[in-house]
Scaffold this active site. Structure first.
Site, PDB file in Angstrom:
ATOM      1  N   CYS A  69      -3.171   8.904  -1.474  1.00  0.00           N
ATOM      2  CA  CYS A  69      -3.039   7.442  -1.444  1.00  0.00           C
ATOM      3  C   CYS A  69      -3.396   6.977  -2.846  1.00  0.00           C
ATOM      4  CB  CYS A  69      -3.994   6.850  -0.419  1.00  0.00           C
ATOM      5  SG  CYS A  69      -4.173   5.056  -0.544  1.00  0.00           S
ATOM      6  N   ASP A  96       3.135  -1.422  -4.769  1.00  0.00           N
ATOM      7  CA  ASP A  96       2.160  -0.834  -3.850  1.00  0.00           C
ATOM      8  C   ASP A  96       1.710  -1.947  -2.917  1.00  0.00           C
ATOM      9  OD1 ASP A  96       0.330   1.024  -2.725  1.00  0.00           O
ATOM     10  OD2 ASP A  96      -1.283   0.190  -3.938  1.00  0.00           O
ATOM     11  N   SER A  97       0.899  -1.585  -1.939  1.00  0.00           N
ATOM     12  CA  SER A  97       0.365  -2.615  -1.049  1.00  0.00           C
ATOM     13  C   SER A  97      -0.714  -3.441  -1.750  1.00  0.00           C
ATOM     14  CB  SER A  97      -0.256  -1.951   0.181  1.00  0.00           C
ATOM     15  OG  SER A  97      -1.396  -1.211  -0.215  1.00  0.00           O
ATOM     16  N   CYS A 110       2.979   4.239  -3.820  1.00  0.00           N
ATOM     17  CA  CYS A 110       2.342   4.094  -2.517  1.00  0.00           C
ATOM     18  C   CYS A 110       2.616   5.357  -1.716  1.00  0.00           C
ATOM     19  CB  CYS A 110       2.945   2.867  -1.820  1.00  0.00           C
ATOM     20  SG  CYS A 110       2.331   2.652  -0.144  1.00  0.00           S
ATOM     21  N   GLU A 117     -10.145  -2.458  -2.064  1.00  0.00           N
ATOM     22  CA  GLU A 117      -9.559  -3.787  -2.299  1.00  0.00           C
ATOM     23  C   GLU A 117     -10.638  -4.864  -2.386  1.00  0.00           C
ATOM     24  OE1 GLU A 117      -6.414  -5.172  -2.725  1.00  0.00           O
ATOM     25  OE2 GLU A 117      -5.433  -3.218  -2.879  1.00  0.00           O
TER      26      GLU A 117
END
Ligand code: DGL
Length: 266
Positions: free
Chosen positions: A184, A10-11, A73, A150
């Protein structure tokens, strides 16, 4: 029996929602996880770039000798489905299983929230309409969520998160949707605030959990389960940051095996 690891990427932290689900379903599996934190957020990038990045992420994870790869993702799943399908290692995306689960609910509008790139690709909307042609789809891009998550701001007591929840989920609530796809994977980390905002009558379909269940069923069916519950994490960001936040989200001690890798060129 196959003791090779399951690869997941994933990011950033979002794919940990899939790890959490897999840990419950198949605790003995080995997991290799790549968080491309240096290039996060993916959702603000153009589709062509995302397709190149998807190939790079797949190659990195495949280089660890995994038995299959979960693109945990929604952005990659929406913008590069053909890249995933054509890859020589068996891959899973987080879109198709979520759509299958969403259309099994009550009639009425279906909400989907995801990154800007995912929503503008139209992939969730067309998959939902293909599965239920009369479906009214209410699709809302939520660009502020990923940076907040994040940075660990996942509590609705946080002013910025509360504002974002109201702005993005207001149209979902007003539409009368009884089903909402969290398209997401990061959004699974704020599922509780989302649930509290919308109320219990709205069924949340977490894309990453659906994909993890699909992957687990595939491994069982194919006789490919096996491992010793080891986890190896890689991040293109700071290893210490990933370690601290991932422990919070996985609800466990800090993972020991977190390694920094150089940022790739998009
Ligand atoms: N977690 C990813 C997704 O499911 C990417 C979020 C981002 O980096 O923008 O879309």
């Amino acid at each position: 029996m196959d003791n090779r690891a399951i690869g997941i990427f994933d990011s950033g932290l979002g794919g940990l929602t899939a790890v959490r689900e897999l840990r419950t379903l198949l605790p003995e599996e080995n997991i290799v996880y790549f968080a491309d934190t240096a290039r996060m957020p993916y959702g603000a990038r153009p589709a062509e770039m995302l397709r190149r990045m998807a190939r790079q992420d797949l190659d990195f994870v495949a280089s660890k000798g995994v038995k299959c790869i979960l693109a945990a993702c929604g952005t990659v799943s929406s913008t590069a489905p053909d890249v995933l399908r054509a890859y020589p290692v068996r891959t899973f995306d987080v879109l198709s299983s979520a759509v299958r689960e969403a259309v099994q609910g009550e009639e009425g509008p279906i909400g989907v929230i995801a990154t800007a790139a995912s929503i503008s690709s139209g992939a969730f909307q067309s998959a939902l309409r293909a599965a239920r042609p009369d479906a009214e789809v209410v699709a809302v891009p939520c660009p502020a969520f990923v940076p907040l998550i994040e940075s660990g701001r996942c509590d609705e007591g946080d002013e910025a998160l509360a504002e974002a929840l109201a702005a993005y989920l207001g149209p979902i609530r007003d539409s009368g949707a009884k089903t909402l796809i969290l398209g997401c994977t990061h959004y699974g980390l704020i599922a509780d605030p989302i649930r509290r905002f919308l109320g219990d009558h709205v069924r949340l379909v977490e894309a990453s959990a659906c994909a993890a269940r699909e992957l687990a069923a595939y491994l069982r069916r194919s006789g490919l389960c096996g491992g010793s519950g080891e986890e190896q994490f890689y991040t293109s960001g700071r290893a210490e940051d990933f370690s601290a936040l991932s422990a919070l989200f996985l609800g466990c001690d800090r993972p020991e095996r977190v390694e920094h890798v150089e940022e790739m060129e998009a």
